[in-house]
Design a protein around this motif. Structure first.
Motif, PDB file in Angstrom:
ATOM      1  N   GLU A 112      13.180   5.552  -3.920  1.00 49.41           N
ATOM      2  CA  GLU A 112      11.869   6.208  -3.931  1.00 49.41           C
ATOM      3  C   GLU A 112      10.751   5.183  -3.762  1.00 49.41           C
ATOM      4  O   GLU A 112       9.777   5.427  -3.043  1.00 49.41           O
ATOM      5  CB  GLU A 112      11.692   7.014  -5.218  1.00 49.41           C
ATOM      6  N   ILE A 113      10.898   4.022  -4.387  1.00 50.64           N
ATOM      7  CA  ILE A 113       9.915   2.951  -4.227  1.00 50.64           C
ATOM      8  C   ILE A 113       9.896   2.475  -2.775  1.00 50.64           C
ATOM      9  O   ILE A 113       8.824   2.262  -2.193  1.00 50.64           O
ATOM     10  CB  ILE A 113      10.220   1.787  -5.196  1.00 50.64           C
ATOM     11  N   ALA A 114      11.071   2.338  -2.180  1.00 51.49           N
ATOM     12  CA  ALA A 114      11.150   1.909  -0.776  1.00 51.49           C
ATOM     13  C   ALA A 114      10.503   2.938   0.145  1.00 51.49           C
ATOM     14  O   ALA A 114       9.786   2.580   1.093  1.00 51.49           O
ATOM     15  CB  ALA A 114      12.603   1.680  -0.378  1.00 51.49           C
ATOM     16  N   SER A 115      10.740   4.209  -0.130  1.00 52.55           N
ATOM     17  CA  SER A 115      10.141   5.265   0.686  1.00 52.55           C
ATOM     18  C   SER A 115       8.613   5.236   0.577  1.00 52.55           C
ATOM     19  O   SER A 115       7.907   5.372   1.583  1.00 52.55           O
ATOM     20  CB  SER A 115      10.683   6.629   0.249  1.00 52.55           C
ATOM     21  N   ASN A 116       8.108   5.038  -0.648  1.00 46.58           N
ATOM     22  CA  ASN A 116       6.655   4.935  -0.835  1.00 46.58           C
ATOM     23  C   ASN A 116       6.097   3.700  -0.146  1.00 46.58           C
ATOM     24  O   ASN A 116       5.001   3.731   0.421  1.00 46.58           O
ATOM     25  CB  ASN A 116       6.308   4.909  -2.324  1.00 46.58           C
ATOM     26  N   ALA A 117       6.853   2.601  -0.176  1.00 44.13           N
ATOM     27  CA  ALA A 117       6.413   1.375   0.499  1.00 44.13           C
ATOM     28  C   ALA A 117       6.335   1.594   2.006  1.00 44.13           C
ATOM     29  O   ALA A 117       5.407   1.101   2.669  1.00 44.13           O
ATOM     30  CB  ALA A 117       7.352   0.225   0.172  1.00 44.13           C
ATOM     31  N   LEU A 118       7.278   2.333   2.554  1.00 50.28           N
ATOM     32  CA  LEU A 118       7.233   2.636   3.991  1.00 50.28           C
ATOM     33  C   LEU A 118       5.999   3.468   4.329  1.00 50.28           C
ATOM     34  O   LEU A 118       5.351   3.240   5.354  1.00 50.28           O
ATOM     35  CB  LEU A 118       8.501   3.378   4.419  1.00 50.28           C
ATOM     36  N   HIS A 119       5.680   4.423   3.453  1.00 49.61           N
ATOM     37  CA  HIS A 119       4.483   5.235   3.679  1.00 49.61           C
ATOM     38  C   HIS A 119       3.233   4.357   3.642  1.00 49.61           C
ATOM     39  O   HIS A 119       2.363   4.464   4.510  1.00 49.61           O
ATOM     40  CB  HIS A 119       4.390   6.348   2.639  1.00 49.61           C
ATOM     41  N   ASP A 120       3.144   3.490   2.641  1.00 49.43           N
ATOM     42  CA  ASP A 120       1.990   2.588   2.530  1.00 49.43           C
ATOM     43  C   ASP A 120       1.910   1.650   3.729  1.00 49.43           C
ATOM     44  O   ASP A 120       0.817   1.359   4.228  1.00 49.43           O
ATOM     45  CB  ASP A 120       2.063   1.768   1.242  1.00 49.43           C
ATOM     46  N   LEU A 121       3.054   1.179   4.198  1.00 53.09           N
ATOM     47  CA  LEU A 121       3.093   0.273   5.336  1.00 53.09           C
ATOM     48  C   LEU A 121       2.581   0.954   6.601  1.00 53.09           C
ATOM     49  O   LEU A 121       1.889   0.342   7.414  1.00 53.09           O
ATOM     50  CB  LEU A 121       4.513  -0.243   5.553  1.00 53.09           C
ATOM     51  N   SER A 122       2.887   2.233   6.740  1.00 51.15           N
ATOM     52  CA  SER A 122       2.457   2.957   7.945  1.00 51.15           C
ATOM     53  C   SER A 122       0.940   3.132   7.985  1.00 51.15           C
ATOM     54  O   SER A 122       0.368   3.348   9.055  1.00 51.15           O
ATOM     55  CB  SER A 122       3.140   4.331   8.017  1.00 51.15           C
ATOM     56  N   LEU A 123       0.270   3.029   6.835  1.00 44.81           N
ATOM     57  CA  LEU A 123      -1.181   3.195   6.783  1.00 44.81           C
ATOM     58  C   LEU A 123      -1.940   1.898   7.049  1.00 44.81           C
ATOM     59  O   LEU A 123      -3.154   1.927   7.267  1.00 44.81           O
ATOM     60  CB  LEU A 123      -1.586   3.740   5.409  1.00 44.81           C
ATOM     61  N   ARG A 124      -1.248   0.778   7.031  1.00 44.64           N
ATOM     62  CA  ARG A 124      -1.913  -0.522   7.217  1.00 44.64           C
ATOM     63  C   ARG A 124      -2.082  -0.828   8.707  1.00 44.64           C
ATOM     64  O   ARG A 124      -1.170  -0.595   9.498  1.00 44.64           O
ATOM     65  CB  ARG A 124      -1.120  -1.630   6.543  1.00 44.64           C
ATOM     66  N   PRO A 125      -3.194  -1.408   9.064  1.00 48.45           N
ATOM     67  CA  PRO A 125      -3.420  -1.750  10.478  1.00 48.45           C
ATOM     68  C   PRO A 125      -2.661  -3.018  10.866  1.00 48.45           C
ATOM     69  O   PRO A 125      -2.361  -3.863  10.020  1.00 48.45           O
ATOM     70  CB  PRO A 125      -4.927  -1.977  10.546  1.00 48.45           C
ATOM     71  N   GLN A 126      -2.381  -3.145  12.164  1.00 47.74           N
ATOM     72  CA  GLN A 126      -1.707  -4.329  12.674  1.00 47.74           C
ATOM     73  C   GLN A 126      -2.613  -5.539  12.463  1.00 47.74           C
ATOM     74  O   GLN A 126      -3.826  -5.454  12.612  1.00 47.74           O
ATOM     75  CB  GLN A 126      -1.393  -4.151  14.158  1.00 47.74           C
ATOM     76  N   GLY A 127      -2.040  -6.682  12.112  1.00 46.60           N
ATOM     77  CA  GLY A 127      -2.812  -7.887  11.855  1.00 46.60           C
ATOM     78  C   GLY A 127      -3.293  -8.007  10.420  1.00 46.60           C
ATOM     79  O   GLY A 127      -3.934  -8.990  10.061  1.00 46.60           O
ATOM     80  N   LYS A 128      -2.980  -7.037   9.579  1.00 45.82           N
ATOM     81  CA  LYS A 128      -3.391  -7.050   8.176  1.00 45.82           C
ATOM     82  C   LYS A 128      -2.633  -8.142   7.429  1.00 45.82           C
ATOM     83  O   LYS A 128      -1.427  -8.289   7.556  1.00 45.82           O
ATOM     84  CB  LYS A 128      -3.102  -5.675   7.547  1.00 45.82           C
ATOM     85  N   LYS A 129      -3.360  -8.939   6.650  1.00 43.62           N
ATOM     86  CA  LYS A 129      -2.731  -9.980   5.831  1.00 43.62           C
ATOM     87  C   LYS A 129      -2.161  -9.328   4.575  1.00 43.62           C
ATOM     88  O   LYS A 129      -2.772  -8.441   3.986  1.00 43.62           O
ATOM     89  CB  LYS A 129      -3.752 -11.051   5.471  1.00 43.62           C
ATOM     90  N   MET A 130      -0.957  -9.780   4.182  1.00 45.50           N
ATOM     91  CA  MET A 130      -0.288  -9.193   3.023  1.00 45.50           C
ATOM     92  C   MET A 130       0.683 -10.198   2.430  1.00 45.50           C
ATOM     93  O   MET A 130       0.982 -11.225   3.046  1.00 45.50           O
ATOM     94  CB  MET A 130       0.437  -7.910   3.435  1.00 45.50           C
ATOM     95  N   LEU A 131       1.158  -9.900   1.226  1.00 46.05           N
ATOM     96  CA  LEU A 131       2.192 -10.708   0.601  1.00 46.05           C
ATOM     97  C   LEU A 131       3.549 -10.075   0.893  1.00 46.05           C
ATOM     98  O   LEU A 131       3.739  -8.876   0.708  1.00 46.05           O
ATOM     99  CB  LEU A 131       1.974 -10.810  -0.908  1.00 46.05           C
ATOM    100  N   VAL A 132       4.488 -10.901   1.344  1.00 41.39           N
ATOM    101  CA  VAL A 132       5.815 -10.420   1.723  1.00 41.39           C
ATOM    102  C   VAL A 132       6.808 -10.858   0.642  1.00 41.39           C
ATOM    103  O   VAL A 132       6.905 -12.052   0.350  1.00 41.39           O
ATOM    104  CB  VAL A 132       6.226 -11.005   3.095  1.00 41.39           C
ATOM    105  N   PRO A 133       7.542  -9.910   0.048  1.00 40.44           N
ATOM    106  CA  PRO A 133       8.496 -10.288  -1.004  1.00 40.44           C
ATOM    107  C   PRO A 133       9.758 -10.916  -0.411  1.00 40.44           C
ATOM    108  O   PRO A 133      10.391 -10.346   0.469  1.00 40.44           O
ATOM    109  CB  PRO A 133       8.812  -8.962  -1.688  1.00 40.44           C
ATOM    110  N   LEU A 134      10.098 -12.107  -0.889  1.00 43.80           N
ATOM    111  CA  LEU A 134      11.367 -12.731  -0.511  1.00 43.80           C
ATOM    112  C   LEU A 134      12.431 -12.445  -1.556  1.00 43.80           C
ATOM    113  O   LEU A 134      13.597 -12.254  -1.238  1.00 43.80           O
ATOM    114  CB  LEU A 134      11.195 -14.237  -0.335  1.00 43.80           C
TER     115      LEU A 134
END
Length: 154
Positions: free
Chosen positions: A52-74
Motif C-alpha cells: 500500500e505504501i508502494a502504491s501511494n508512492a507511485l501515485h505521488d511520483l506520478s504527480l511530480r514534474p520531470q526534473g524535480k529534485k528529490m531524495l532517493v532511498p537506497l
C-alpha cells in the motif's frame, strides 16, 4: 490415533476417547499451528502495508514534474539526492532480486493485484487459525476435565 492428532476436523467425542498423552500432544500441536498461523498473518499484514505504501508512492511520483529534485532511498535509512528523469517508467520488484520496468499505471495495478491476493490469503488463514484455536481450546478443556477426574479427591 496419531493421524487424528494432525487432523483439522477432529471432533469433541473423538477427543474425549483420547488418552491424557494424546490430548496433551493434540493441544501442543494445535497451539504450535496457531502460533505459526499468527506469524503468517503478521507477515501478510506487513507485506500488505508495504505494498500500500508502494502504491501511494507511485501515485505521488506520478504527480511530480520531470526534473524535480528529490531524495532517493537506497536502503531504509540511507537516502541520496537525485533528480526525477522519467516519471512514466518505474522498476517493480517482483521478488528474488528480479525487477521489471513498467509504467506507473502498470506498477499500481501490480501492487493492487498483490494486495488483493494477500487480503484473500489473509481471510483464508484467519478461518484456518480460528478452527485450530477452537480445537486447541476444546482439547485444553477436555484435558483439564480429565485431569480433575483423575486427581484424588480428599
Amino acid at each position: 490415533m496419531a493421524s487424528k492428532v494432525g487432523a483439522s476436523a477432529i471432533r469433541v467425542p473423538e477427543m474425549e476417547k483420547m488418552s491424557l498423552e494424546q490430548l496433551k500432544a493434540l493441544k501442543e500441536q494445535s497451539d504450535l499451528e496457531v502460533n505459526l498461523l499468527q506469524d503468517s498473518l503478521n507477515n501478510i499484514r506487513t507485506a500488505t502495508v508495504r505494498l500500500e505504501i508502494a502504491s501511494n508512492a507511485l501515485h505521488d511520483l506520478s504527480l511530480r514534474p520531470q526534473g524535480k529534485k528529490m531524495l532517493v532511498p537506497l536502503t531504509a535509512s540511507l537516502y541520496v539526492p537525485g533528480t526525477l528523469d522519467d516519471a512514466d517508467k518505474v522498476l517493480v520488484d517482483v521478488g528474488t532480486g528480479y525487477f521489471i520496468e513498467k509504467t506507473i499505471a502498470e506498477g499500481k495495478d501490480y501492487c493492487d493485484r498483490k494486495i488483493n491476493l494477500l487480503k484473500s490469503n489473509y481471510d483464508q488463514l484467519i478461518e484456518v487459525a480460528s478452527k485450530k484455536k477452537s480445537i486447541a481450546d476444546e482439547a485444553g478443556a477436555i484435558l483439564q476435565a480429565k485431569l480433575r477426574q483423575a486427581a484424588p479427591t480428599t
